[in-house]
Write an enzyme that holds these catalytic residues in place. Sequence first.
Site, mmCIF file in Angstrom:
data_model
loop_
_atom_site.group_PDB
_atom_site.id
_atom_site.type_symbol
_atom_site.label_atom_id
_atom_site.label_comp_id
_atom_site.label_asym_id
_atom_site.label_seq_id
_atom_site.Cartn_x
_atom_site.Cartn_y
_atom_site.Cartn_z
ATOM 1 N N GLU A 250 2.993 -0.172 2.938
ATOM 2 C CA GLU A 250 3.323 0.619 4.122
ATOM 3 C C GLU A 250 2.161 1.513 4.528
ATOM 4 O O GLU A 250 1.765 1.566 5.694
ATOM 5 C CB GLU A 250 4.567 1.481 3.852
ATOM 6 C CG GLU A 250 4.999 2.316 5.033
ATOM 7 C CD GLU A 250 5.343 1.454 6.225
ATOM 8 O OE1 GLU A 250 4.618 1.532 7.239
ATOM 9 O OE2 GLU A 250 6.311 0.683 6.144
ATOM 10 N N ASP B 271 -0.026 1.086 8.020
ATOM 11 C CA ASP B 271 -0.060 2.164 9.011
ATOM 12 C C ASP B 271 -1.490 2.569 9.348
ATOM 13 O O ASP B 271 -1.866 2.689 10.522
ATOM 14 C CB ASP B 271 0.708 3.385 8.495
ATOM 15 C CG ASP B 271 2.205 3.145 8.386
ATOM 16 O OD1 ASP B 271 2.704 2.197 9.012
ATOM 17 O OD2 ASP B 271 2.879 3.909 7.665
ATOM 18 N N SER C 295 7.749 -1.479 10.980
ATOM 19 C CA SER C 295 6.735 -0.601 10.400
ATOM 20 C C SER C 295 5.388 -0.768 11.059
ATOM 21 O O SER C 295 4.605 0.171 11.127
ATOM 22 C CB SER C 295 6.548 -0.934 8.919
ATOM 23 O OG SER C 295 7.351 -0.140 8.119
#
Length: 481
Positions: free
Chosen positions: A213, A217, A411
């Site tokens: 994650e 990002d 995400s």
Amino acid sequence: MHLQEDTITVTVRLRRKKELPAPGNLLSREEYLNNYASSQEDADKVEAFAHEHLLSTVDVNLARRSVMLTGKLADFETAFGIKFKSHTNYRSFSPEVQVPDELTNIVVGVFGLDNKPIARPMFQVAKKNGKFISHAEASAAFTPDQLAKIYGFPQGVTGAGECIGIIELGGGFRTADITNYFKSLNIPKPGVKAIAVDGGKNAPTTSDGADGEVMLDIEVAGALAPGAKIAVYFTPNTDQGFLDAITTAIHDTTNKPSVISISWGSAEVNWTQQAMDNFNEAFKTAASLGISICIAAGDSGSSDSETDGKVHVDFPAASPYALSCGGTSLRVDGNTIVSEVVWHDSDTSASGGGVSSYFPLPDYQANANVPLELDTQFKGRGLPDVAADADPDTGYKVLVDGQQMVIGGTSAVAPLMAGLIALLNQQNGKPSGFINPKIYSTPGLCRDIVSGDNKTTSAGTGYTAGPGWDACSGLGVLSKL
């Protein structure tokens, strides 16, 4: 050590001096602090109460409307009229928090008495025969800068002068990965800074954990806006940590993020009313300060991982002050889009979306034909607002802990939108801020997605895409403002 002797730190949230004006009336940080933050008088009353109960003050931040207190569990029990209960991995309490009459109107939330994990990251890794797919094997996947060209995002700007804030509830990044990834794309490496909140820290572990994650990002946002600074706020996975990271980012006068990306959440039913109210108020503050908030809408379709057969939406994406980001499956020929439909892989993998059971329909969605919530018939806020590529099969080529991976999920869409907004902020010479009213009232800003659905409940309920706004792809793919 006996449970009652354990020491914890709790965040007490205070009321505003007065209500914020409607979004669209931008405030300077000074105006906000002087008129809409908490008062020193209220903070002093909370501190006096705390000290009477042997609790100590860790920090008072009037802009964040927070007083942080530390002390023994036994003293918190006495102060707030509760009893703690120990579970295997977390602590809970009952009954509800009590405060003295003179603080009833001052205290709007108490966070940290329990420390149950609250959210999950909204990413999904593409695998073949149980193994990560290399970039060379992923013919249908994209690098973020490729997607920017395909989607027609602004070229000739880099996000220079902007800061993108990213909230992380676990995992970490390795500088060598960031260096190697951007070198492989022939894109200048953005400046990335880790900021610790409530004891959270940049703590990379393994490529199949939360590091996926964090790196997704950073690499997606950074590939779109390499000229922007990236500030990553690491915090524990609790409602206290999550909220404190959000308010820290919003009121960070050093880094001053103009857009914040959040790819963690869970179904509304898992949250307390005080949490949803306080998060929402924090996002309302961001809107008043000209800060955009981009949040992943969820990766489990209309069920949002709940197993009761009912439809659910994800929070904090359900906040009406967030840009809620849904998912598509994108197919191209070169840089030309061949098809783009709602992402829906299986019973458990699809774009989140639906209608809130808690937040009423906001004014900006008044003409969007948002349906009533299917189970409760509540006239609620519809999400997502926008969508972009999220299918792991057409996902994003990233580097995590030295491992080539292809990752999808909504995400990826939150940092994609955050990178886009950083570019638009530079291009327009001003912050985009709270863009929801503008995208709902200005035709042509989004390319409509009209095919697919996100029905993943055991009852087969959910939402289908069609012309205009829908509860699985929103208004479609945003490319300009």
